[in-house]
Scaffold this motif. Structure first.
Motif, PDB file in Angstrom:
ATOM      1  N   PRO A  85      -1.097  -7.867  -6.702  1.00  0.00           N
ATOM      2  CA  PRO A  85      -1.007  -8.522  -5.336  1.00  0.00           C
ATOM      3  C   PRO A  85       0.241  -9.363  -5.710  1.00  0.00           C
ATOM      4  O   PRO A  85       1.126  -9.749  -6.517  1.00  0.00           O
ATOM      5  CB  PRO A  85      -2.455  -8.792  -5.649  1.00  0.00           C
ATOM      6  N   SER A 119      -8.058   0.018  -4.545  1.00  0.00           N
ATOM      7  CA  SER A 119      -9.289  -0.813  -3.770  1.00  0.00           C
ATOM      8  C   SER A 119      -9.677  -0.079  -3.313  1.00  0.00           C
ATOM      9  O   SER A 119      -9.167   0.691  -1.918  1.00  0.00           O
ATOM     10  CB  SER A 119      -7.749  -2.352  -3.219  1.00  0.00           C
ATOM     11  N   LEU A 175      -4.121  -8.794   2.266  1.00  0.00           N
ATOM     12  CA  LEU A 175      -6.374  -8.434   1.669  1.00  0.00           C
ATOM     13  C   LEU A 175      -6.804  -9.171   1.530  1.00  0.00           C
ATOM     14  O   LEU A 175      -6.913 -10.334   2.518  1.00  0.00           O
ATOM     15  CB  LEU A 175      -5.840  -8.832  -0.280  1.00  0.00           C
ATOM     16  N   GLU A 206       0.850  -1.280  -0.502  1.00  0.00           N
ATOM     17  CA  GLU A 206      -0.254   0.188  -0.046  1.00  0.00           C
ATOM     18  C   GLU A 206       1.148   1.185   0.343  1.00  0.00           C
ATOM     19  O   GLU A 206       1.884   1.729   0.987  1.00  0.00           O
ATOM     20  CB  GLU A 206      -1.491  -0.265   1.296  1.00  0.00           C
TER      21      GLU A 206
END
Length: 118
Positions: free
Chosen positions: A84, A72, A114, A46
């Motif tokens: 990812p 997201s 996640l 992130e």
């Protein structure tokens, strides 16, 4: 001499037929299985808040250096993520690679897990 050549040809043809039948059987067995397990990506990087560059500039720089990114939304908040990745180790490795690239200087990240797909 002719007998030797004929015998060699017969043996060669017999052996060729044997090999092709052996190759066909495993192929039939492999085509019968229908279950495929695909690794699920549970980790991402992130990008932390406080970045001075715009999202489009940061996205362009990341793509240039081979890093996929996406946005997201969780709980009404948008998160700018890189990845990812299937494992936390892969995410940590990507985080180190980003730190080593001079053109990606200033992009700070945190490794995040996640949420599971519903």
């Amino acid at each position: 001499m002719r007998k030797v050549i004929v015998m060699t040809a017969i043996l060669a043809l017999t052996a060729c037929g044997q090999e092709s039948n052996d190759k066909i059987q495993p192929a039939k067995v492999a085509s019968e299985s229908t279950t495929v397990q695909v690794p699920v990506a549970h980790w991402a990087l992130e990008i932390t808040q406080g970045q001075r560059a715009t999202i489009t500039d940061t996205t362009g720089r990341l793509i240039e250096h081979g890093f996929n990114n996406f946005i997201s939304e969780r709980d009404g908040v948008k998160h700018f993520l890189i990845g990812p990745y299937a494992t936390e180790a892969q995410a940590l490795e990507a985080q180190e690679q980003i730190k080593l690239k001079p053109k990606l200087e200033g992009i700070e990240t945190n490794v995040v897990e996640l949420p599971a797909a519903k």
